[in-house]
Design a protein around this motif. Sequence first.
Motif, mmCIF file in Angstrom:
data_model
loop_
_atom_site.group_PDB
_atom_site.id
_atom_site.type_symbol
_atom_site.label_atom_id
_atom_site.label_comp_id
_atom_site.label_asym_id
_atom_site.label_seq_id
_atom_site.Cartn_x
_atom_site.Cartn_y
_atom_site.Cartn_z
ATOM 1 N N THR A 160 0.648 -1.258 0.012
ATOM 2 C CA THR A 160 -0.132 -0.121 -0.058
ATOM 3 C C THR A 160 0.808 1.306 0.174
ATOM 4 N N HIS A 162 0.041 5.520 0.933
ATOM 5 C CA HIS A 162 -1.277 6.368 1.326
ATOM 6 C C HIS A 162 -0.708 7.736 0.555
ATOM 7 N N ASP A 164 -1.944 11.994 -0.521
ATOM 8 C CA ASP A 164 -2.909 13.048 -0.066
ATOM 9 C C ASP A 164 -3.713 13.614 -1.289
ATOM 10 N N LEU A 180 -4.064 4.159 -0.645
ATOM 11 C CA LEU A 180 -4.956 4.665 0.342
ATOM 12 C C LEU A 180 -5.130 6.141 0.097
ATOM 13 N N PHE A 181 -6.546 6.522 0.230
ATOM 14 C CA PHE A 181 -6.537 8.057 0.230
ATOM 15 C C PHE A 181 -7.912 8.144 1.068
ATOM 16 N N ASP A 182 -7.657 9.481 1.820
ATOM 17 C CA ASP A 182 -8.701 9.825 3.014
ATOM 18 C C ASP A 182 -9.849 10.711 1.981
ATOM 19 N N ILE A 241 -10.708 6.036 2.544
ATOM 20 C CA ILE A 241 -10.938 5.759 4.019
ATOM 21 C C ILE A 241 -12.132 6.939 4.279
ATOM 22 N N GLY A 273 -9.088 2.573 8.469
ATOM 23 C CA GLY A 273 -8.314 3.307 7.514
ATOM 24 C C GLY A 273 -6.804 3.670 8.452
ATOM 25 N N GLU A 274 -6.899 4.017 9.534
ATOM 26 C CA GLU A 274 -5.990 4.342 10.210
ATOM 27 C C GLU A 274 -4.965 3.494 10.608
ATOM 28 N N LYS A 277 -3.084 2.813 7.503
ATOM 29 C CA LYS A 277 -1.972 3.856 7.116
ATOM 30 C C LYS A 277 -0.764 3.567 8.067
#
Length: 394
Positions: A160, A162, A164, A180-182, A241, A273-274, A277
């Motif tokens: 994975t 992460h 921005d 992974l993305f918020d 996430i 999600g946390e 990450k």
Amino acid sequence: MTLLFRWLGHFPFLKTVTGTGVLAALTLMLAACGGDSSDHGSEFSCAARHDWPSDGLSVDNARHVDANQFISVDQLKQWHRELDALGLRDTGGPAEDAYIRTLAGRLDCAGVRDVVLEPVTFPRWSTTDWRLTLNGEPLRVASYIPYSGSTPEHGVTAPTVHVDITQPVDPSTVAGRIVLFDVPNVTVPTRFFLDNAMHVWDPLSSFSPDEPYSRPYLAIDAVTRTLDALGDTEAVGAIGILQMPYETAHGSYFPYDGIIRRVPALYVDRDLGEQLKGLSNGTELTLHLPASVADTATHNVVAMIPGASDEITVIHSHTDGTNGLEDNGPDAIIGIAQYLARLPQSALPRTVMVMFSSGHFAGGVGIEGFLRQHADDGLLDRIKSIITVEHLGA
């Protein structure tokens, strides 16, 4: 609180969002403003309407609505429970198709004439298997991102990374990885809705103009931009996430523009999600999202209640949704139609069209299909006003 939006360019129809009293209020409004038939209704017996009001109504009942002449609240509650039990009604899926045919049968039983199912064909993306595993152990996934892409049956396994999403995606960083993305919770003040409303009905002052309204679905544009950007890279998967607990994140279904994208993607809640990450660099996940795309027929339901003129007022809702709130407008409209259909034709200055459209969750294919189908037959020219009813009780 009732909001009639004037920023109609963002919506296919004028939206009326109402709480209690919707049947009487909208029926009075409608009375004032005036394909091939299918074998529908097989799942709904007209015998079930034995306790529906059946008295003939007068011209005066168009001016002064008789609240005792509506389908009962208990009946509407039962329909709502049945609707919620269906779960996801994705466009063109079996759950939506069953609901469409049930609604057509209910319109028949309500005495509405010429109930027709008009077919619309579109490329339907669908899946029955979405999973995420870490070292062979399943993780609790909130949902899949619809129309996001597809994996092989065995899934894809990759480390994975992460990213921005407020910054441009670096193709070299995401190549061969599950990204992974918020998903941000976009917040606007309630004033945003109040300022864009044609009319507000909030007698209890239940909404403060400065109260924050924060929902992840307001970030649909951010999600689509991220997936589109990843589609131009060699990323093998993505995980959005959601900034909410699992109980709220579960069953999320957006975006719903019907655009088939290239990167298979899932949603997880904020806690998982946390955890993801925090994985050490190089830890691999396996993402399963085998999906198929097939040309599929869905249907719009169109029916008429004749009025004193050929001009048409449309009362509309959509049939696809995720639960009993999205969307529950059609059953309320059945109650309205059952009242209007018992009025003298002369009491309605305009003919009333009941339309239940499919495709809200697939880029509006139902509305687009309706407009194409009736582009040259004069029907569209007769339509003078439209009211869409959605999310009752929300």
